[in-house]
Write a protein that holds these residues in place. Structure first.
Motif, short mmCIF file in Angstrom:
data_model
loop_
_atom_site.label_atom_id
_atom_site.label_comp_id
_atom_site.label_asym_id
_atom_site.label_seq_id
_atom_site.Cartn_x
_atom_site.Cartn_y
_atom_site.Cartn_z
N GLU A 88 -16.09 59.85 -36.89
CA GLU A 88 -16.83 60.72 -35.98
C GLU A 88 -16.41 60.43 -34.53
O GLU A 88 -16.25 61.35 -33.74
N LEU A 91 -12.70 61.81 -34.26
CA LEU A 91 -12.52 63.26 -34.38
C LEU A 91 -13.29 64.06 -33.32
O LEU A 91 -13.20 65.28 -33.31
N THR A 92 -14.02 63.38 -32.45
CA THR A 92 -14.64 64.10 -31.34
C THR A 92 -13.83 63.89 -30.06
O THR A 92 -14.26 64.29 -28.98
N LYS A 93 -12.68 63.27 -30.21
CA LYS A 93 -11.77 63.12 -29.06
C LYS A 93 -10.79 64.30 -29.06
O LYS A 93 -10.58 64.93 -30.10
N PRO A 94 -10.17 64.56 -27.90
CA PRO A 94 -9.24 65.70 -27.86
C PRO A 94 -7.92 65.39 -28.56
O PRO A 94 -6.87 65.23 -27.93
N ILE A 240 -16.48 66.28 -42.07
CA ILE A 240 -16.63 64.85 -41.75
C ILE A 240 -18.11 64.52 -41.55
O ILE A 240 -18.80 65.17 -40.77
N ARG B 47 -22.59 69.20 -35.29
CA ARG B 47 -21.33 68.82 -35.94
C ARG B 47 -20.43 70.02 -36.18
O ARG B 47 -19.20 69.90 -36.15
N LEU B 50 -18.77 70.80 -32.93
CA LEU B 50 -17.75 69.79 -32.60
C LEU B 50 -16.50 69.88 -33.48
O LEU B 50 -15.52 69.20 -33.23
N ARG B 75 -12.85 69.76 -27.03
CA ARG B 75 -13.17 68.32 -26.95
C ARG B 75 -12.62 67.65 -25.69
O ARG B 75 -13.06 66.57 -25.32
N LYS B 76 -11.65 68.32 -25.03
CA LYS B 76 -11.13 67.76 -23.77
C LYS B 76 -12.22 67.76 -22.70
O LYS B 76 -12.23 66.92 -21.82
N TYR B 80 -19.91 63.67 -26.07
CA TYR B 80 -20.80 63.72 -27.24
C TYR B 80 -21.47 62.37 -27.43
O TYR B 80 -20.82 61.33 -27.44
N PRO B 82 -23.68 60.68 -30.25
CA PRO B 82 -24.23 60.87 -31.60
C PRO B 82 -25.56 60.15 -31.79
O PRO B 82 -25.89 59.23 -31.04
N GLN B 142 -19.84 56.09 -22.72
CA GLN B 142 -18.68 56.75 -23.31
C GLN B 142 -18.76 58.27 -23.22
O GLN B 142 -17.76 58.94 -23.04
#
Lengths: 242, 289
Positions: A88, A91-94, A240, B47, B50, B75-76, B80, B82, B142
């Protein structure tokens, strides 16, 4: 590292014993049934030369150890992220799933190559240190190329297994089953002439310790690529953390 | 401009419905609340936005990009946070934040230090040594250090003590002032009430309502307590429910325009009056009945 250590340790042990064993091969060979010798590549008559002696142990022990390592590493390299739920984060990074998968495959190949290289280097050093007679280097190189390709094949098979079979916490059981299963298919097929076709279902048949065929290498590599491509397609479409 | 725009977005798990026909439009600069109990489909919706889950049907755009084929672009510009934080155990917080920073071009490393001081996070401790709350602090840092245009927060305050929650809300307000749109998913309604401009209520995977926070409050039931000199006969206006006399005190619930209630109050000879604003819990339960 543990698997590489075991393979390296085993290599050191068997080459260290070579001076004591080389003259005993013919006598030992008489005590082993022909079928068993065929099944496990035990050609004791060739023990006078180190590659003939080495192939007996390489073909059964070392290649099995390294194949299990490659397959289990392949099975865990992507699935561990899913199991630990760090996927997680990643996969949430570019970054695309394709890039992640390719990086993992590259890492898998690097680890397999490093393990094989470490084992091969120790073998060469041990031969220089222990063996005084002529060495058939061609034979050793050919069986090592075959072995390396086998490990890449099992690495790809492990990766496909981890993507195709969901919900498995520990892949070691299926991995050992795949490696040993295909090995024994080859062994049974080699031992019994009427069941020779069984052997053809195993990659060990095409990449043995005596035969070197670039075409076989190509076919097995192609199969490995198909495994990786199929694994990638499953990974790409996968939900995922569902 | 809509920062999030979904049209009939559905996600099924086999025969089970995760989310069903979600239609939402969230505008640039909003702090948008997403309220629902556990298992209502909040995380499934997030999700899906995303790209972790693939939608079963419908479409969605985030930051102007389609989630099906431009997920990487989204996503750039997205941060997020969680609900459950899962990081690589072998790393320290500092290493993890540096690893995270490597994926972006615009990380201000000073911000890591500043935020770690605000949230009292020891950056040199290994992830596996951190408590859930400290992992959450690491996740908060983060989520904002790359200056995202959109912040998606899934149950962000779980594990944080009240002091840290307060600092976290201040951080969010600061980020919002800089132009960051915030999508705030929570089952704690007071948080949404405090922070958000608008909110959607989700139940069993479907949106029950999308309202301004003020409209949500105004439209809903009010609890009233009137004190008279003595008990008297009254003609109740429409919207008055469950009137109960206790000696000279009248208590009732009211659903309707406040203006009409005040006009009625002016006609009564009241000694005292208490009107209680409903909290979001009450509104929430109203939507669920």
């Amino acid at each position: 590292m543990i698997w590489t250590g075991i393979a390296v340790g085993f290599t050191i042990m068997i080459i260290s014993l070579y001076p004591s064993f080389k003259d005993m091969g013919i006598e030992m060979g008489k005590a082993i049934p022909k079928e068993m010798a065929k099944a496990f590549n035990m050609d004791m008559s060739s023990w006078q030369e180190v590659s003939g002696y080495y192939k007996t142990y390489f073909g059964f022990h070392i290649i099995i150890i390294l194949s299990i390592f490659a397959c289990s590493f392949g099975a865990s390299i992507v699935s561990k992220e899913e199991k630990d739920r760090t996927s997680e984060f990643l996969l949430t990074k570019p970054i695309s799933r394709k890039a992640i998968f390719l990086t993992k495959v590259l890492a898998l190949m690097c680890y397999i190559s490093f393990s094989f290289l470490a084992q091969t280097m120790i073998l060469v050093l041990m031969i220089f240190a222990v063996v005084s007679n002529d060495v058939n280097w061609n034979h050793i190189i050919e069986m090592h190329i075959n072995g390396y390709v086998l490990c890449l094949f099992f690495g790809a098979a492990g990766l496909l297994l981890s993507q195709a079979v969901m919900g498995v916490k520990n892949y070691m059981g299926p991995v050992v089953g795949i490696v040993m299963g295909t090995y024994f298919l080859h062994a049974i097929g080699s031992a019994i002439d009427d069941a020779n076709w069984i052997s053809k279902c195993s990659p060990f048949h095409y990449l043995g310790v005596d035969d070197f065929s670039p075409l076989s290498i190509l076919i097995i590599m192609l199969l490995a690529l198909i495994f990786l491509y199929t694994g990638f397609n499953i990974f790409k479409r996968k939900d995922i953390g569902a | 401009m809509n920062i999030i725009e979904t049209s009939d977005l559905c996600k099924n798990y086999g025969n089970d419905v995760g989310i069903k026909n979600i239609n939402l439009e969230i505008k640039e600069g909003e702090i948008f609340g997403f309220i629902g109990p556990n298992g209502a489909g909040k995380s499934t919706f997030i999700r899906t936005l995303l790209g972790l889950l693939h939608p079963s049907s419908g479409t969605a755009k985030v930051l102007g990009y389609n989630i099906n084929n431009k997920s990487e672009e989204i996503r750039k510009k997205l941060g997020y946070l969680p609900s459950e934080v899962n990081y690589y155990d072998g790393m320290s917080s500092r290493e993890l934040l540096e690893y995270h920073s490597g994926f972006y071009d615009n990380v201000d490393m000073k911000k890591i230090r500043t935020l770690s001081e605000i949230f009292e996070l020891d950056l040199d401790r290994k992830i596996e040594e951190l408590s859930f709350g400290n992992k959450k602090k690491c996740a908060i840092i983060q989520s904002v250090i790359h200056e995202p245009d959109l912040l998606i927060l899934d149950e962000p305050t779980s594990g944080l003590d009240p002091l840290m929650q307060n600092r976290f809300f201040e951080l969010l307000e600061e980020e919002n002032k800089k132009g960051t749109t915030i999508f705030f998913s929570s089952h704690i309604l007071a948080e949404v009430q405090r922070l958000c401009n608008r909110a959607a209520v989700i139940r069993k995977g479907e949106i029950s309502a999308v309202e301004d926070i003020l409209s949500l409050l105004e439209k809903q039931m009010k609890k009233a307590r009137f004190v008279f000199k003595e008990k008297k006969e009254l003609t109740f206006i429409s919207g008055v429910q469950n009137p109960t006399w206790t000696n000279n005190k009248l208590t009732f619930d009211y659903i309707g325009p406040v203006k009409e209630l005040i006009q009625w109050m002016n006609q009564l000879e009241l000694q005292d009056a208490v009107l209680e604003e409903p909290d979001l819990e009450t509104i929430f339960m109203n939507y669920y009945q």
